[in-house]
Design a protein around this motif. Structure first.
Motif, PDB file in Angstrom:
ATOM      1  N   ASN A  52       0.695  -1.272  -0.014  1.00 44.86           N
ATOM      2  CA  ASN A  52       0.008  -0.044   0.031  1.00 44.86           C
ATOM      3  C   ASN A  52       0.748   1.170  -0.102  1.00 44.86           C
ATOM      4  N   TYR A  53       2.006   1.233  -0.137  1.00 45.35           N
ATOM      5  CA  TYR A  53       2.936   2.184   0.141  1.00 45.35           C
ATOM      6  C   TYR A  53       4.218   1.961  -0.671  1.00 45.35           C
ATOM      7  N   ASP A  73      -6.661   2.174  -4.391  1.00 46.74           N
ATOM      8  CA  ASP A  73      -7.235   1.259  -5.379  1.00 46.74           C
ATOM      9  C   ASP A  73      -7.191   1.865  -6.889  1.00 46.74           C
ATOM     10  N   ASP A  74      -7.346   2.976  -6.990  1.00 45.98           N
ATOM     11  CA  ASP A  74      -7.515   3.628  -8.277  1.00 45.98           C
ATOM     12  C   ASP A  74      -6.171   5.130  -8.644  1.00 45.98           C
ATOM     13  N   ARG A  75      -5.419   4.999  -7.784  1.00 43.34           N
ATOM     14  CA  ARG A  75      -4.214   5.776  -8.008  1.00 43.34           C
ATOM     15  C   ARG A  75      -3.163   5.716  -7.104  1.00 43.34           C
ATOM     16  N   VAL A  76      -2.383   6.527  -7.340  1.00 40.30           N
ATOM     17  CA  VAL A  76      -0.866   6.695  -6.329  1.00 40.30           C
ATOM     18  C   VAL A  76      -1.060   7.995  -6.053  1.00 40.30           C
ATOM     19  N   SER A  77      -0.438   8.409  -4.789  1.00 42.01           N
ATOM     20  CA  SER A  77      -0.681   9.798  -4.332  1.00 42.01           C
ATOM     21  C   SER A  77       0.454  10.169  -3.623  1.00 42.01           C
ATOM     22  N   GLN A 107       1.134   6.810 -16.236  1.00 42.25           N
ATOM     23  CA  GLN A 107       1.652   5.513 -16.584  1.00 42.25           C
ATOM     24  C   GLN A 107       1.026   4.437 -16.028  1.00 42.25           C
ATOM     25  N   LEU A 108       0.760   4.208 -14.816  1.00 39.03           N
ATOM     26  CA  LEU A 108       0.103   3.461 -14.185  1.00 39.03           C
ATOM     27  C   LEU A 108      -1.457   3.108 -14.839  1.00 39.03           C
TER      28      LEU A 108
END
Length: 125
Positions: A52-53, A73-77, A107-108
């Protein structure tokens, strides 16, 4: 200290630009915390291990920092970016780090990473 490698973390290697090093093992995360004198290992290892990180060591133009990124679940931050002793990096390095997170998100999404992650979860349930 075991040298545990985070499951599927190698996937992120292909997005890692020059000057960034993806921290993929327990020993690497521990060493980063020791070298940079901050809590990346003690506060984030379990979250990293659970997928998760992700954390990166950044060394750009001789300035070093650790970048932490949340995986949802839908992005990185962007979570945080700190230099040694939790000092705030230069505006330039912070900009580079934030731009990398933005590019990583794009990109993801282009590779349907988040959709694939959801499908894998559904198959497990």
């Amino acid at each position: 200290l075991e040298d545990i490698t985070v499951d599927n973390i190698e996937y992120f290697d292909k997005f890692t630009p020059n000057g960034f090093k993806l921290l993929k093992t327990q020993k690497e995360v521990f060493a980063e915390g020791s070298r940079m004198k901050h809590c990346v290992y003690t506060a984030y290892w379990n979250t990293i291990k659970n997928g998760n990180y992700i954390a990166y060591h950044i060394d750009v133009n001789g300035e070093e920092a650790t970048l932490g990124i949340n995986i949802y679940d839908d992005r990185v931050s962007f979570n945080q970016c700190y230099s040694r002793y939790n000092q705030t990096p230069s505006d330039n390095l912070q900009c580079i780090a934030r731009n990398f997170v933005d590019d990583l998100n794009k990109q993801l999404k282009e590779e349907n990473y988040f959709l694939t992650k959801k499908q894998q979860y559904v198959e497990l349930v």
